[in-house]
Design an enzyme around this catalytic site. Structure first.
Site, PDB file in Angstrom:
ATOM      1  N   GLN A  88     -43.465  -5.852  -3.780  1.00 14.16           N
ATOM      2  CA  GLN A  88     -42.877  -6.593  -4.130  1.00 14.16           C
ATOM      3  C   GLN A  88     -42.814  -6.497  -5.721  1.00 14.16           C
ATOM      4  O   GLN A  88     -41.472  -6.549  -6.491  1.00 14.16           O
ATOM      5  CB  GLN A  88     -43.160  -7.788  -4.039  1.00 14.16           C
ATOM      6  CG  GLN A  88     -43.696  -8.619  -3.650  1.00 14.16           C
ATOM      7  CD  GLN A  88     -42.248  -8.952  -1.947  1.00 14.16           C
ATOM      8  OE1 GLN A  88     -41.320  -9.332  -3.012  1.00 14.16           O
ATOM      9  NE2 GLN A  88     -41.678  -8.966  -1.354  1.00 14.16           N
TER      10      GLN A  88
ATOM     11  N   CYS B 220     -45.587 -15.375   5.464  1.00 11.14           N
ATOM     12  CA  CYS B 220     -46.603 -14.429   5.280  1.00 11.14           C
ATOM     13  C   CYS B 220     -47.960 -14.471   4.556  1.00 11.14           C
ATOM     14  O   CYS B 220     -48.954 -13.427   4.236  1.00 11.14           O
ATOM     15  CB  CYS B 220     -46.443 -12.855   5.964  1.00 11.14           C
ATOM     16  SG  CYS B 220     -44.973 -12.833   6.770  1.00 11.14           S
TER      17      CYS B 220
ATOM     18  N   LYS C  66     -37.640  -2.799   1.009  1.00 11.09           N
ATOM     19  CA  LYS C  66     -37.829  -3.317  -0.091  1.00 11.09           C
ATOM     20  C   LYS C  66     -37.216  -2.829  -1.371  1.00 11.09           C
ATOM     21  O   LYS C  66     -37.238  -3.301  -2.765  1.00 11.09           O
ATOM     22  CB  LYS C  66     -38.738  -4.552  -0.133  1.00 11.09           C
ATOM     23  CG  LYS C  66     -39.329  -5.281   0.603  1.00 11.09           C
ATOM     24  CD  LYS C  66     -40.656  -5.939   0.595  1.00 11.09           C
ATOM     25  CE  LYS C  66     -41.705  -6.749   1.733  1.00 11.09           C
ATOM     26  NZ  LYS C  66     -41.013  -7.466   2.381  1.00 11.09           N
TER      27      LYS C  66
END
Lengths: 131, 405
Positions: free
Chosen positions: B201, B361, B224
């Site tokens: 992230q 998740c 991502k």
């Protein structure tokens, strides 16, 4: 479940929807017709696994005449449950098993709820109803 | 204005469409980002011009493919400031990279050793360690971080002489908070624990310098950070990669094979069995190039501004629980009491807004927050203020429609 809408009413309301947004609002309206379950009825055994929202399902009556009680913590799912139950309530077990519920729900503009994605467990609900 | 997301958007063909006749507002970037032309063209160029297997046939196309593939490794090494290209190992993504380490270190773990993670982890940085603990008799311990990303006061007791592995995320995928990464890594190193950082992230938003972090392993996914799916990176220090047993064996990773024994190849090949994801590596390198072309400070500033705009607007409304921080985050994670997040999500979708509803998740973190799930709007550089407002407007409509009268 006297207040339960007839399959004809459900069909009329959902088939009139011209967009995803309208279907959403129709399901919210339908959700109000579902009597809620008590906490005692929301047991592990009654819970349908595989849904992102919690769904409980109780099968009642006899093989000659089936009735269903259901609940969910998600409003749209309660609307979908009303649509499903309206199609099968009062029928014989065998008649329910012989129905093509997937196609009937698709005709109600609910196809986007029938994918096997992790956000939706309608298929697990149908599997339990037709078991 | 120094940075213009409207111009940048033109580089993302997928964003030039509507959803159910509404402008498509793609705000699910923490799940996966869209891809710029630079990445799309690089992948197509590979297949149109120089597709061949790498490190094998000495022929025109194979040489070109091998050169591009190894240049891609170099590009990615530069992107994270790895000291050597050979410290960059290709993986399918973050999840596989963590599994490569969890399996690769298994031979060094003994009963009652400790594996320490934080309470903000994605399942990908939890389950592989839990299963490793089950296989070896080691103990999985969880360092509690508050939902603000702060230490619990007695944090030091979680680091012990038995701590062999410390694995932590840099940024929480579920609530967008940054962890006190450097302090934790420094603490873990005092106990000679292997350190792994989940950068999934972080990489799209924050410039990453693995030498400054000084961790043993740093892992992330291409998709991502504007790159393709199916490609990710396991970075490791050479002494850390050296002790990893190969998680997979087969072709490419060997130097010599006989029926009696096999001599493994050197790094990075030793840990890359089979034909690699060549177009993925080339696409990921193009994504690094795309980010390198941008003013990273301005990009991050913009993404944080969008998140803060949503935070500020929704905070005023009341009745909305926000779990992400007010500042220094690129996403907003929220819930509305008595309304299921999947209902909110369905209404947002019906009006063209793509977000994510659910547990992200991270079941243990949801339990820590006392919710079954949250609604998450996560921003990327191509998002606009209009999209942030579209999200807020449609969310408030949804709440009105779904609230019990």
């Amino acid at each position: 479940m006297n207040d339960f809408p007839s399959p004809h009413t459900v069909k009329q309301q959902l088939q009139a929807c011209r967009s995803k947004e309208e279907t959403f609002k129709a399901l919210v309206a339908l959700s109000k017709r579902l009597p809620r379950l008590s906490d005692e009825e929301k047991t592990d055994e009654n819970q349908v696994k595989g849904c992102e929202s919690a769904v409980w399902l109780i099968v009642e009556g006899s093989a000659e005449q089936r009735y269903f009680k259901a609940d969910s913590d998600a409003k749209l799912m309660r609307g979908v449950l009303v649509a499903i139950i309206s199609l099968i309530t009062g029928k014989t077990q065998q008649a329910i098993q012989e129905m093509d519920l997937k196609t009937e729900l698709a005709e109600l503009n609910l196809s986007s709820y029938l994918t096997s994605s992790r956000t939706n467990g309608v298929l697990s609900i149908l599997a339990r109803l037709q078991a | 204005m120094a940075f213009d997301s409207y111009t940048l958007r033109n580089q993302f063909p997928i964003l030039q469409q509507t959803a159910y006749d509404y402008p498509l507002a793609y705000l699910d970037n923490a799940a996966t980002t869209q891809k710029p032309l630079l990445v799309l063209d690089a992948i197509q160029d590979y297949y149109r011009s120089f597709n061949a297997n790498v490190h094998r046939g000495a022929h025109f196309l194979s040489d070109r493919a091998t050169n591009h593939f190894e240049q891609a490794r170099e590009r990615v090494a530069n992107f994270i400031n790895a000291p050597e290209n050979s410290h960059v190992i290709w993986s399918k993504g973050t999840t596989e990279a963590i599994n490569m380490v969890a399996y690769g270190l298994e031979h060094l773990l003994e009963k009652d050793d400790e594996i320490l993670i934080t309470s903000l982890e994605h399942h990908a940085n939890l389950v592989p360690w839990q299963q490793l603990a089950f296989r070896t008799g080691a103990r999985l311990r969880v360092l509690p971080l508050t939902s603000n990303g702060e230490w619990e006061p007695e944090y030091q007791k979680y680091f012990t002489d038995r701590t062999r592995i410390f694995a932590a995320t840099q940024v929480s995928n579920a609530i967008g908070v940054r962890t006190p990464l450097q302090t934790m890594i420094n603490e873990a190193k005092q106990y000679n624990a292997f350190t792994l950082v989940d950068g999934a992230q972080a990489v799209a938003h924050y410039p990453v310098d693995v030498q400054a972090i000084d961790c043993d392993f740093y892992v992330f996914s291409g998709h991502k950070m504007y790159g393709p799916t199916g490609i990710g990176v396991l970075y490791g220090k050479s002494q850390a990669l050296d002790v990893l047993l190969p998680y997979q064996t087969g072709g490419e990773m060997v130097r010599h094979v006989a029926y009696q024994a096999t001599e493994f190849n050197i790094l990075p090949y030793r840990l890359e069995a089979g034909t690699p994801h060549i177009d993925g590596a080339i696409g990921l390198a193009a994504a690094c190039e795309f980010l390198a072309q941008q003013d990273r400070v301005a990009l991050l500033d913009w993404e944080q501004k969008l998140a803060n705009h949503v935070y500020t607007r929704l905070r005023k409304e009341g009745g909305i629980e926000i779990y992400s921080p007010e500042h220094e985050t690129t996403l907003v994670s929220l819930s509305v009491p008595n309304i299921h997040t999947i209902d909110l999500n369905a209404y947002l979708d019906s009006k063209g807004v793509a977000v994510r509803a659910g547990s992200h998740c991270a079941h243990p973190l949801m339990a820590q927050l006392g919710v079954s799930g949250t609604l998450r709007a996560s921003f990327a550089c191509y998002n606009t203020l209009e999209e942030a407002d579209q999200f807020c407007d449609v969310l408030l409509e949804a709440i009105e429609i779904l609230a019990d009268e």
